[in-house]
Design an enzyme around this catalytic site. Structure first.
Site, mmCIF file in Angstrom:
data_model
loop_
_atom_site.group_PDB
_atom_site.id
_atom_site.type_symbol
_atom_site.label_atom_id
_atom_site.label_comp_id
_atom_site.label_asym_id
_atom_site.label_seq_id
_atom_site.Cartn_x
_atom_site.Cartn_y
_atom_site.Cartn_z
ATOM 1 N N ASP A 86 0.652 -1.168 0.005
ATOM 2 C CA ASP A 86 0.423 -0.039 0.050
ATOM 3 C C ASP A 86 1.059 1.487 -0.376
ATOM 4 O O ASP A 86 1.735 1.594 1.296
ATOM 5 C CB ASP A 86 -0.921 -0.136 1.097
ATOM 6 C CG ASP A 86 -1.903 1.518 1.240
ATOM 7 O OD1 ASP A 86 -1.830 2.519 0.638
ATOM 8 O OD2 ASP A 86 -3.061 0.986 1.967
ATOM 9 N N MET A 87 0.822 2.085 -1.131
ATOM 10 C CA MET A 87 2.049 3.229 -1.425
ATOM 11 C C MET A 87 1.468 4.765 0.251
ATOM 12 O O MET A 87 2.069 5.253 -0.423
ATOM 13 C CB MET A 87 2.070 3.561 -2.849
ATOM 14 C CG MET A 87 2.131 2.495 -3.482
ATOM 15 S SD MET A 87 4.073 2.576 -2.857
ATOM 16 C CE MET A 87 4.430 0.984 -4.037
ATOM 17 N N ASN A 113 2.892 5.106 -11.465
ATOM 18 C CA ASN A 113 1.406 4.504 -12.520
ATOM 19 C C ASN A 113 0.412 4.822 -11.769
ATOM 20 O O ASN A 113 -0.612 5.288 -11.878
ATOM 21 C CB ASN A 113 1.624 3.311 -13.041
ATOM 22 C CG ASN A 113 0.140 3.120 -13.840
ATOM 23 O OD1 ASN A 113 -0.757 3.931 -14.693
ATOM 24 N ND2 ASN A 113 -0.819 2.087 -13.287
ATOM 25 N N TYR A 177 -6.522 16.388 -7.451
ATOM 26 C CA TYR A 177 -5.357 15.153 -7.761
ATOM 27 C C TYR A 177 -4.627 15.334 -8.741
ATOM 28 O O TYR A 177 -3.198 15.393 -9.010
ATOM 29 C CB TYR A 177 -6.538 14.008 -8.713
ATOM 30 C CG TYR A 177 -6.625 13.565 -9.989
ATOM 31 C CD1 TYR A 177 -5.569 12.038 -10.014
ATOM 32 C CD2 TYR A 177 -6.497 13.783 -11.329
ATOM 33 C CE1 TYR A 177 -5.454 11.488 -10.629
ATOM 34 C CE2 TYR A 177 -6.621 13.215 -12.649
ATOM 35 C CZ TYR A 177 -5.807 11.955 -11.963
ATOM 36 O OH TYR A 177 -5.460 11.062 -13.843
ATOM 37 N N ALA A 179 -3.622 18.443 -8.019
ATOM 38 C CA ALA A 179 -1.929 19.157 -7.232
ATOM 39 C C ALA A 179 -1.174 17.966 -7.150
ATOM 40 O O ALA A 179 0.241 18.408 -7.489
ATOM 41 C CB ALA A 179 -2.326 18.987 -6.217
ATOM 42 N N LYS A 181 -0.843 15.705 -9.555
ATOM 43 C CA LYS A 181 0.120 14.994 -10.687
ATOM 44 C C LYS A 181 1.030 16.774 -11.622
ATOM 45 O O LYS A 181 2.023 16.496 -12.239
ATOM 46 C CB LYS A 181 -1.189 14.778 -11.622
ATOM 47 C CG LYS A 181 -2.063 13.911 -11.732
ATOM 48 C CD LYS A 181 -1.172 12.651 -11.722
ATOM 49 C CE LYS A 181 -1.658 11.168 -12.022
ATOM 50 N NZ LYS A 181 -1.003 10.078 -11.929
ATOM 51 N N LEU A 211 -8.292 11.535 -20.945
ATOM 52 C CA LEU A 211 -9.534 10.562 -20.419
ATOM 53 C C LEU A 211 -9.105 8.827 -21.080
ATOM 54 O O LEU A 211 -9.566 8.619 -22.288
ATOM 55 C CB LEU A 211 -11.394 10.827 -21.090
ATOM 56 C CG LEU A 211 -12.099 10.266 -20.062
ATOM 57 C CD1 LEU A 211 -12.360 9.837 -18.307
ATOM 58 C CD2 LEU A 211 -13.770 10.724 -20.482
ATOM 59 N N THR A 214 -11.008 3.232 -18.650
ATOM 60 C CA THR A 214 -10.616 2.201 -17.348
ATOM 61 C C THR A 214 -12.307 2.705 -16.377
ATOM 62 O O THR A 214 -12.603 2.684 -16.962
ATOM 63 C CB THR A 214 -9.664 2.725 -16.183
ATOM 64 O OG1 THR A 214 -9.934 4.095 -15.681
ATOM 65 C CG2 THR A 214 -8.507 2.732 -17.048
#
Ligand code: NDP
Length: 283
Positions: A86-87, A113, A177, A179, A181, A211, A214
């Site tokens: 778990d990162m 990823n 999210y 921020a 990236k 987009l 997934t």
């Protein structure tokens, strides 16, 4: 005017003058791939397998990782191992890199990823969530890269960082999210300079995706975004090809490169166009 014209010509030259991808360059390559249990990461695992790579897969869910590993072996991977972790744990990156080294005896490609789950809605002030997301989406990337850099320097390897259009151009409903990236671009852009200054032959490839179809992305954006989603297996292949050809950046779909290049020239018009792709009433 002269500078502008030279800039455009240089951009066009770089656009058309790219190295062609040779699948043999990945045969036998030692790859550590994060976020490999689902989505684009899972598709990358299958492509790397078809090209005959040796792979270590990681994500949290062991049952999914085992299934991906079995399919990778059927598809032709030379070796496949997995390590569930778990990162959000600050110790995870070192554990995962050491596991990969022990199993593969070195590393040629590190593919960063994974992402933590985050809501797709207006900012509601949850600072604690942003802190957690920074750990998963950004700080763990920094720690994984730091642990792997000496090994990648030995193999003249590739560090492949998966980002998003939202990590280059601000978009609605993605505050935390986005921020994380943008932070990747800043950190790995600076690191790229330093590696070049130290004459270390480790390539950093930043991948900017639009987009992609997934399960999680489609579910989150349904009724909220008027954009077509592109296939995950194609996105995965574009990332792998970019890493193998040592590209500085990968844009998938390709036209995102134009969006990024133009982003600072017409900021007001750009923001109006971006907002027109989002449904404000359903959030
Ligand atoms: P998915 O949600 O399908 O996959 C995310 C992966 O990360 C899974 O393997 C998941 O596995 C793993 N993961 C989640 N939380 C953690 C954690 N705490 N620790 C370790 N692993 C974790 O994402 P996508 O395939 O859609 O995205 C892949 C990359 O592409 C990301 O970097 C994303 O930002 C980027 N991207 C995707 C776009 C899209 O539209 N899909 C658009 C732009 C960029 P598990 O739950 O088993 O841990």
């Amino acid at each position: 005017k002269v500078l502008c014209t030279v800039g455009i010509l240089a951009g066009l030259l770089a656009f058309f003058w790219r190295d062609t991808f040779n699948p043999d360059s990945i045969s036998g390559a030692r790859v550590l791939l994060t976020g490999a249990s689902t989505g684009i990461g899972e598709q990358m695992a299958y492509h790397y397998s078809k090209f005959g790579a040796e792979i270590v897969l990681t994500a949290r869910r062991e049952t999914l990782l085992r299934k991906v590993m079995e399919k990778c072996l059927q598809l032709g991977a030379k070796k496949v191992f997995y390590i569930p972790d778990d990162m959000s744990s600050p110790q995870a990156p070192e554990r995962v890199v050491q596991f990969a080294l022990q199993k593969l005896g070195g590393l040629d490609h590190l593919v960063l990823n994974h992402i933590g789950s985050t809501p797709f809605r207006m900012w509601e002030g949850d600072v604690e969530h942003t802190r957690w997301l920074l750990q998963v989406n950004f700080l763990s990337y920094v720690a994984l890269a730091s642990a792997a850099l000496p090994i990648l320097a030995e193999s003249k390897g590739s560090l492949i960082v998966v980002s998003s259009l939202t990590g280059k151009v601000s978009t609605p409903f993605t505050t935390s999210y986005s921020a994380t990236k943008f932070a990747l671009d800043g950190f790995f852009g600076s690191l790229r300079h330093e590696l070049a200054m130290q004459k270390q032959d480790v390539c950093i490839t930043l991948c900017i995706l639009g987009l992609i179809n997934t399960e999680v992305a489609l579910e989150k954006t349904r009724d909220k975004v008027y954009l077509s989603a592109y296939p995950a297996d194609e996105a995965a292949l574009a990332i792998i090809q970019g890493g193998a050809t040592r590209a500085r950046e990968v844009f998938y779909p390709w036209w995102l490169e134009l969006v990024c290049r133009l982003r600072d020239w017409f900021p007001d018009q750009r923001d109006v166009v971006i907002q027109s792709f989002y449904n404000y009433t359903s959030t």
